[in-house]
Design an enzyme around this catalytic site. Structure first.
Site, PDB file in Angstrom:
ATOM      1  N   MET A  26       0.845  -1.190   0.000  1.00 38.00           N
ATOM      2  CA  MET A  26       0.000   0.000   0.000  1.00 38.00           C
ATOM      3  C   MET A  26       0.888   1.250   0.000  1.00 38.00           C
ATOM      4  O   MET A  26       0.439   2.343   0.370  1.00 38.00           O
ATOM      5  CB  MET A  26      -0.937  -0.016   1.204  1.00 38.00           C
ATOM      6  CG  MET A  26      -1.904  -1.193   1.171  1.00 38.00           C
ATOM      7  SD  MET A  26      -3.473  -0.884   1.982  1.00 38.00           S
ATOM      8  CE  MET A  26      -2.955  -0.660   3.660  1.00 38.00           C
ATOM      9  N   HIS A  30       9.142   1.114   2.938  1.00 38.79           N
ATOM     10  CA  HIS A  30      10.130   1.106   4.027  1.00 38.79           C
ATOM     11  C   HIS A  30      10.946  -0.185   3.947  1.00 38.79           C
ATOM     12  O   HIS A  30      10.737  -1.002   3.025  1.00 38.79           O
ATOM     13  CB  HIS A  30       9.441   1.261   5.391  1.00 38.79           C
ATOM     14  CG  HIS A  30       8.340   0.276   5.647  1.00 38.79           C
ATOM     15  ND1 HIS A  30       8.559  -1.077   5.776  1.00 38.79           N
ATOM     16  CD2 HIS A  30       6.996   0.443   5.797  1.00 38.79           C
ATOM     17  CE1 HIS A  30       7.420  -1.696   6.006  1.00 38.79           C
ATOM     18  NE2 HIS A  30       6.445  -0.799   6.010  1.00 38.79           N
ATOM     19  N   HIS A  33       9.156  -3.520   3.316  1.00 41.34           N
ATOM     20  CA  HIS A  33       8.818  -3.772   1.902  1.00 41.34           C
ATOM     21  C   HIS A  33      10.084  -4.149   1.117  1.00 41.34           C
ATOM     22  O   HIS A  33      10.057  -5.051   0.273  1.00 41.34           O
ATOM     23  CB  HIS A  33       8.222  -2.515   1.251  1.00 41.34           C
ATOM     24  CG  HIS A  33       6.946  -2.028   1.881  1.00 41.34           C
ATOM     25  ND1 HIS A  33       6.801  -0.761   2.369  1.00 41.34           N
ATOM     26  CD2 HIS A  33       5.763  -2.654   2.101  1.00 41.34           C
ATOM     27  CE1 HIS A  33       5.568  -0.616   2.846  1.00 41.34           C
ATOM     28  NE2 HIS A  33       4.925  -1.739   2.707  1.00 41.34           N
ATOM     29  N   GLU A 143       5.624 -11.514   7.369  1.00 42.06           N
ATOM     30  CA  GLU A 143       5.061 -12.148   8.573  1.00 42.06           C
ATOM     31  C   GLU A 143       4.547 -11.107   9.563  1.00 42.06           C
ATOM     32  O   GLU A 143       3.858 -11.435  10.506  1.00 42.06           O
ATOM     33  CB  GLU A 143       6.124 -13.018   9.242  1.00 42.06           C
ATOM     34  CG  GLU A 143       6.424 -14.267   8.462  1.00 42.06           C
ATOM     35  CD  GLU A 143       7.471 -15.146   9.126  1.00 42.06           C
ATOM     36  OE1 GLU A 143       8.208 -14.665  10.012  1.00 42.06           O
ATOM     37  OE2 GLU A 143       7.569 -16.324   8.732  1.00 42.06           O
ATOM     38  N   LEU A 178       8.646  -2.284  11.496  1.00 43.07           N
ATOM     39  CA  LEU A 178       8.434  -1.199  10.529  1.00 43.07           C
ATOM     40  C   LEU A 178       7.028  -1.279   9.955  1.00 43.07           C
ATOM     41  O   LEU A 178       6.511  -2.367   9.689  1.00 43.07           O
ATOM     42  CB  LEU A 178       9.461  -1.305   9.400  1.00 43.07           C
ATOM     43  CG  LEU A 178      10.882  -0.943   9.813  1.00 43.07           C
ATOM     44  CD1 LEU A 178      11.859  -1.296   8.707  1.00 43.07           C
ATOM     45  CD2 LEU A 178      10.983   0.531  10.149  1.00 43.07           C
ATOM     46  N   ARG A 181       2.224   2.930   8.895  1.00 44.52           N
ATOM     47  CA  ARG A 181       1.429   3.627   9.920  1.00 44.52           C
ATOM     48  C   ARG A 181       2.284   4.283  10.999  1.00 44.52           C
ATOM     49  O   ARG A 181       1.823   5.207  11.666  1.00 44.52           O
ATOM     50  CB  ARG A 181       0.476   2.643  10.600  1.00 44.52           C
ATOM     51  CG  ARG A 181      -0.801   2.451   9.860  1.00 44.52           C
ATOM     52  CD  ARG A 181      -1.933   2.088  10.821  1.00 44.52           C
ATOM     53  NE  ARG A 181      -3.196   2.126  10.136  1.00 44.52           N
ATOM     54  CZ  ARG A 181      -3.664   1.133   9.390  1.00 44.52           C
ATOM     55  NH1 ARG A 181      -2.967   0.032   9.262  1.00 44.52           N
ATOM     56  NH2 ARG A 181      -4.820   1.248   8.765  1.00 44.52           N
TER      57      ARG A 181
HETATM   58  P1  AMP Z   1       1.538  -2.878   3.458  1.00 49.64           P
HETATM   59  O1  AMP Z   1       2.103  -1.873   2.518  1.00 49.64           O
HETATM   60  O2  AMP Z   1       1.572  -2.454   4.891  1.00 49.64           O
HETATM   61  O3  AMP Z   1       0.184  -3.382   3.020  1.00 49.64           O
HETATM   62  O4  AMP Z   1       2.500  -4.133   3.391  1.00 49.64           O
HETATM   63  C1  AMP Z   1       2.837  -4.738   2.176  1.00 49.64           C
HETATM   64  C2  AMP Z   1       3.607  -6.006   2.472  1.00 49.64           C
HETATM   65  O5  AMP Z   1       4.767  -5.689   3.240  1.00 49.64           O
HETATM   66  C3  AMP Z   1       2.800  -7.013   3.316  1.00 49.64           C
HETATM   67  O6  AMP Z   1       3.066  -8.319   2.836  1.00 49.64           O
HETATM   68  C4  AMP Z   1       3.348  -6.810   4.699  1.00 49.64           C
HETATM   69  O7  AMP Z   1       3.233  -7.931   5.534  1.00 49.64           O
HETATM   70  C5  AMP Z   1       4.811  -6.501   4.410  1.00 49.64           C
HETATM   71  N1  AMP Z   1       5.417  -5.774   5.521  1.00 49.64           N
HETATM   72  C6  AMP Z   1       4.948  -4.660   6.127  1.00 49.64           C
HETATM   73  N2  AMP Z   1       5.744  -4.305   7.155  1.00 49.64           N
HETATM   74  C7  AMP Z   1       6.743  -5.234   7.207  1.00 49.64           C
HETATM   75  C8  AMP Z   1       7.880  -5.432   8.058  1.00 49.64           C
HETATM   76  N3  AMP Z   1       8.161  -4.618   9.067  1.00 49.64           N
HETATM   77  N4  AMP Z   1       8.680  -6.499   7.810  1.00 49.64           N
HETATM   78  C9  AMP Z   1       8.414  -7.355   6.785  1.00 49.64           C
HETATM   79  N5  AMP Z   1       7.360  -7.213   5.950  1.00 49.64           N
HETATM   80  C10 AMP Z   1       6.532  -6.178   6.151  1.00 49.64           C
END
Ligand code: AMP
Length: 270
Positions: A26, A30, A33, A143, A178, A181
C-alpha cells in the site's frame, strides 16, 4: 523501472509471468517492503511491486484518508532498488469487474478479524482481483501481517497456484516493527511502542524456555500493559503458528498483539 497504471498496459508489458515475483503493497515504502523486494529479486528474474491503498479493507473512511501516501518518494526508492515494474492501478479499474465475495467463517473470526469487521474480506477481495490481473506464481509477503498471510494462503494460494513466500518482520534498532502507519506516531508513542515490543520479545523468549510453567491466559498481563502505557489492547494471545488456534504450547507458537496508541492501531507478532 516501468511504471504501469492500466491493466491493459500491464498485460501488454508482461506477457509471461513465469519469472516475475509479485510484491503487493500500500506504498509508504520502508525497509520491510524492501526485504520482500530483495527476496523476490533473489528468487525471480523480474519483480513487480504494486502500490494500491485499498479502500475496502479500511473500517473507517477517516483511516483510509489519513493513511500515509508519498508516491513520489516511493518511486525514487523503488527505482534505486532496480524494481522492474511498478503497478499503480486506479480504484475504479480494480473494482470495475465482478468478483467473488469472501465470507469468513466463525473459526477465522479471531485476532484482527474479530476487531476489524470486514477488514480481511476487503483484503481477500483485493488480493483476489490483483492476483487475477498479475498472474505471478510467486508472491512475497511479510510475517508482520501474519493473519493476512495465513488467510491468503488458505483462500487464494491454491486457486491461483501461487507460492506464498513468507518473509520475516523487519524491525528498527529499538525493536518496533516497521510499518507505514508508524509515520502517524509521535515521539512519545514511538518510545512506548519500542518498550512494548521489547517486553513482548522478552515474554516470548521466556515462554519458549519455560513453556510448561507459563500461564496461557494473558488477561492480567494485558491489563498491566494497558495501565502502564495508557493503551487499549485488542488482543494479546499465544497462537499456533500453523493454524492460528489458541496454543497449547505443544506446537510452535507466536505471541500476537494489536493495540491502539494515541488513536493509531498497531499490530505485531513475536
Ligand atoms: P503494506 O504496505 O503495509 O500493506 O505491506 C505490504 C507487504 O509488506 C505485506 O506483505 C506486509 O506484511 C509486508 N510488511 C509490512 N511491514 C513489514 C515489516 N516490518 N517487515 C516485513 N514485511 C513487512
Amino acid at each position: 523501472m516501468k511504471i504501469i497504471t492500466s491493466i491493459f498496459n500491464l498485460n501488454k508489458e508482461i506477457k509471461n509471468y513465469k519469472n516475475v515475483g509479485f510484491v503487493p503493497t500500500m506504498g509508504g515504502i520502508h525497509k520491510g517492503h524492501i526485504s520482500l523486494i530483495k527476496a523476490s529479486q533473489k528468487k525471480k528474474n523480474k519483480t513487480i511491486v504494486s502500490i494500491f491503498v485499498n479502500p475496502t479493507q479500511f473500517n473507517k473512511t477517516s483511516d483510509f484518508k489519513k493513511y500515509p501516501r508519498d508516491i513520489k518518494k516511493d518511486i525514487i526508492s523503488l527505482k534505486k532498488l532496480n524494481v522492474n515494474y511498478l503497478f499503480i492501478p486506479k480504484i475504479k479499474d480494480i473494482y470495475k469487474f465482478n468478483s467473488r465475495k469472501f465470507v469468513l467463517r466463525k473459526k477465522d473470526k479471531i485476532l484482527c478479524a474479530k476487531f476489524r469487521k470486514g477488514h480481511f474480506e476487503g483484503v481477500l477481495d483485493v488480493m483476489n482481483r490483483l492476483m487475477s490481473i498479475i498472474k505471478s506464481k510467486d508472491l512475497f509477503m511479510g510475517e508482520k501481517d501474519y493473519q493476512q498471510l495465513h488467510l491468503i494462503k488458505k483462500f487464494l494460494s491454491k486457486k491461483f497456484g501461487v507460492r506464498i513466500n513468507a518473509c520475516p518482520t523487519i524491525r528498527t534498532a529499538n525493536k518496533i516493527a516497521l510499518s507505514t502507519r508508524n509515520k502517524l506516531l509521535n515521539k512519545k508513542s514511538l518510545e512506548k511502542a519500542s518498550k512494548i515490543a521489547k517486553l513482548l520479545i522478552k515474554m516470548k523468549k521466556m515462554s519458549k524456555l519455560h513453556s510448561s510453567k507459563l500461564k496461557l491466559d494473558l488477561s492480567d498481563y494485558k491489563i498491566e500493559l494497558e495501565n502502564k502505557f495508557n493503551i487499549k489492547i485488542d488482543y494479546l494471545e499465544f497462537r499456533d503458528e500453523k493454524n492460528l488456534k489458541l496454543n497449547n504450547r505443544k506446537n510452535k507458537f507466536r505471541l500476537f498483539v494489536a493495540y491502539n496508541i494515541n488513536g493509531i492501531r498497531l499490530i505485531d507478532n513475536f
